[in-house]
Write a protein that holds these residues in place. Structure first.
Motif, PDB file in Angstrom:
ATOM      1  N   MET A   1       0.822  -1.206   0.000  1.00 52.10           N
ATOM      2  CA  MET A   1       0.000   0.000   0.000  1.00 52.10           C
ATOM      3  C   MET A   1       0.859   1.261   0.000  1.00 52.10           C
ATOM      4  N   THR A   2       1.951   1.237   0.734  1.00 54.03           N
ATOM      5  CA  THR A   2       2.849   2.397   0.777  1.00 54.03           C
ATOM      6  C   THR A   2       3.483   2.639  -0.580  1.00 54.03           C
ATOM      7  N   SER A   3       3.936   1.589  -1.229  1.00 51.75           N
ATOM      8  CA  SER A   3       4.555   1.769  -2.550  1.00 51.75           C
ATOM      9  C   SER A   3       3.513   2.225  -3.568  1.00 51.75           C
ATOM     10  N   GLY A   4       2.277   1.760  -3.448  1.00 55.46           N
ATOM     11  CA  GLY A   4       1.210   2.225  -4.334  1.00 55.46           C
ATOM     12  C   GLY A   4       0.909   3.698  -4.117  1.00 55.46           C
ATOM     13  N   ALA A   5       0.899   4.120  -2.872  1.00 57.70           N
ATOM     14  CA  ALA A   5       0.666   5.535  -2.561  1.00 57.70           C
ATOM     15  C   ALA A   5       1.792   6.393  -3.134  1.00 57.70           C
ATOM     16  N   ARG A   6       3.016   5.942  -3.004  1.00 63.55           N
ATOM     17  CA  ARG A   6       4.149   6.703  -3.541  1.00 63.55           C
ATOM     18  C   ARG A   6       4.095   6.776  -5.071  1.00 63.55           C
ATOM     19  N   ARG A   7       3.673   5.716  -5.718  1.00 63.45           N
ATOM     20  CA  ARG A   7       3.517   5.758  -7.177  1.00 63.45           C
ATOM     21  C   ARG A   7       2.475   6.801  -7.575  1.00 63.45           C
ATOM     22  N   SER A   8       1.391   6.863  -6.831  1.00 62.57           N
ATOM     23  CA  SER A   8       0.362   7.876  -7.104  1.00 62.57           C
ATOM     24  C   SER A   8       0.913   9.277  -6.885  1.00 62.57           C
ATOM     25  N   LEU A   9       1.647   9.479  -5.815  1.00 66.18           N
ATOM     26  CA  LEU A   9       2.252  10.783  -5.557  1.00 66.18           C
ATOM     27  C   LEU A   9       3.237  11.159  -6.658  1.00 66.18           C
ATOM     28  N   ASP A  10       3.963  10.175  -7.182  1.00 65.54           N
ATOM     29  CA  ASP A  10       4.891  10.434  -8.289  1.00 65.54           C
ATOM     30  C   ASP A  10       4.146  10.950  -9.520  1.00 65.54           C
ATOM     31  N   VAL A  11       2.977  10.374  -9.791  1.00 66.86           N
ATOM     32  CA  VAL A  11       2.171  10.806 -10.932  1.00 66.86           C
ATOM     33  C   VAL A  11       1.717  12.249 -10.737  1.00 66.86           C
ATOM     34  N   PHE A  12       1.191  12.556  -9.558  1.00 70.72           N
ATOM     35  CA  PHE A  12       0.737  13.918  -9.285  1.00 70.72           C
ATOM     36  C   PHE A  12       1.894  14.902  -9.292  1.00 70.72           C
ATOM     37  N   GLU A  13       3.040  14.501  -8.785  1.00 71.38           N
ATOM     38  CA  GLU A  13       4.222  15.377  -8.800  1.00 71.38           C
ATOM     39  C   GLU A  13       4.592  15.733 -10.233  1.00 71.38           C
ATOM     40  N   ALA A  14       4.604  14.750 -11.114  1.00 71.10           N
ATOM     41  CA  ALA A  14       4.946  15.005 -12.521  1.00 71.10           C
ATOM     42  C   ALA A  14       3.938  15.947 -13.174  1.00 71.10           C
ATOM     43  N   LEU A  15       2.666  15.730 -12.923  1.00 69.25           N
ATOM     44  CA  LEU A  15       1.629  16.616 -13.484  1.00 69.25           C
ATOM     45  C   LEU A  15       1.780  18.045 -12.966  1.00 69.25           C
ATOM     46  N   LEU A  16       1.974  18.177 -11.660  1.00 73.19           N
ATOM     47  CA  LEU A  16       2.012  19.493 -11.046  1.00 73.19           C
ATOM     48  C   LEU A  16       3.336  20.215 -11.282  1.00 73.19           C
ATOM     49  N   ALA A  17       4.319  19.516 -11.756  1.00 74.28           N
ATOM     50  CA  ALA A  17       5.572  20.171 -12.146  1.00 74.28           C
ATOM     51  C   ALA A  17       5.383  20.953 -13.440  1.00 74.28           C
ATOM     52  N   GLU A  18       4.351  20.582 -14.209  1.00 77.71           N
ATOM     53  CA  GLU A  18       4.100  21.207 -15.507  1.00 77.71           C
ATOM     54  C   GLU A  18       2.918  22.170 -15.511  1.00 77.71           C
ATOM     55  N   ARG A  19       2.106  22.154 -14.466  1.00 82.48           N
ATOM     56  CA  ARG A  19       0.915  23.010 -14.444  1.00 82.48           C
ATOM     57  C   ARG A  19       0.567  23.397 -13.010  1.00 82.48           C
ATOM     58  N   ALA A  20      -0.229  24.430 -12.881  1.00 84.00           N
ATOM     59  CA  ALA A  20      -0.582  24.943 -11.556  1.00 84.00           C
ATOM     60  C   ALA A  20      -1.544  24.030 -10.802  1.00 84.00           C
ATOM     61  N   TRP A  21      -2.483  23.447 -11.531  1.00 80.65           N
ATOM     62  CA  TRP A  21      -3.524  22.620 -10.905  1.00 80.65           C
ATOM     63  C   TRP A  21      -3.563  21.266 -11.595  1.00 80.65           C
ATOM     64  N   VAL A  22      -4.209  20.297 -11.000  1.00 81.91           N
ATOM     65  CA  VAL A  22      -4.182  18.924 -11.505  1.00 81.91           C
ATOM     66  C   VAL A  22      -4.651  18.827 -12.956  1.00 81.91           C
ATOM     67  N   CYS A  23      -5.730  19.525 -13.299  1.00 83.05           N
ATOM     68  CA  CYS A  23      -6.278  19.412 -14.659  1.00 83.05           C
ATOM     69  C   CYS A  23      -5.859  20.542 -15.592  1.00 83.05           C
ATOM     70  N   GLY A  24      -4.981  21.422 -15.168  1.00 78.64           N
ATOM     71  CA  GLY A  24      -4.541  22.489 -16.058  1.00 78.64           C
ATOM     72  C   GLY A  24      -4.307  23.809 -15.358  1.00 78.64           C
ATOM     73  N   PRO A  25      -4.614  24.896 -16.055  1.00 80.05           N
ATOM     74  CA  PRO A  25      -4.270  26.218 -15.541  1.00 80.05           C
ATOM     75  C   PRO A  25      -5.245  26.791 -14.506  1.00 80.05           C
ATOM     76  N   THR A  26      -6.393  26.141 -14.296  1.00 78.09           N
ATOM     77  CA  THR A  26      -7.360  26.682 -13.342  1.00 78.09           C
ATOM     78  C   THR A  26      -7.742  25.644 -12.286  1.00 78.09           C
ATOM     79  N   PHE A  27      -8.052  26.137 -11.124  1.00 76.17           N
ATOM     80  CA  PHE A  27      -8.520  25.309 -10.016  1.00 76.17           C
ATOM     81  C   PHE A  27      -9.837  24.660 -10.420  1.00 76.17           C
TER      82      PHE A  27
END
Length: 83
Positions: free
Chosen positions: A7-33
């Motif tokens: 479960m911990t490794s699965g959570a970290r994989r999910s965080l890695d995905v969100f980190e990569a997305l948020l490194a390129e944009r302000a919010w999860v789905c793009g430029p707006t909240f």
């Protein structure tokens, strides 16, 4: 121990995905909240605290977390049921 590690490794994989997305944009789905940020915030805010180091190593996710946490409506929503 196996389940905790799985479960911990699965959570970290999910965080890695969100980190990569948020490194390129302000919010999860793009430029707006959006509602997606609202839906994901409680999961990140509560579940990630169970991980060693919390959001260390995830600077973009930490920035996003802090920005979402500052929103008054999010603060009100997170307070529901805490009394």
């Amino acid at each position: 121990p196996w389940l905790i590690e799985t479960m911990t490794s699965g959570a970290r994989r999910s965080l890695d995905v969100f980190e990569a997305l948020l490194a390129e944009r302000a919010w999860v789905c793009g430029p707006t909240f959006s509602v997606v940020d609202c839906l994901l915030f409680p999961v990140v805010a509560t579940s990630s605290k169970r991980l060693d180091g919390w959001l260390e190593g995830y600077p973009s996710l930490r920035r996003w977390h802090d920005e979402v946490a500052r929103r008054p409506a999010v603060q009100r929503g997170m307070a529901v049921g805490m009394d």
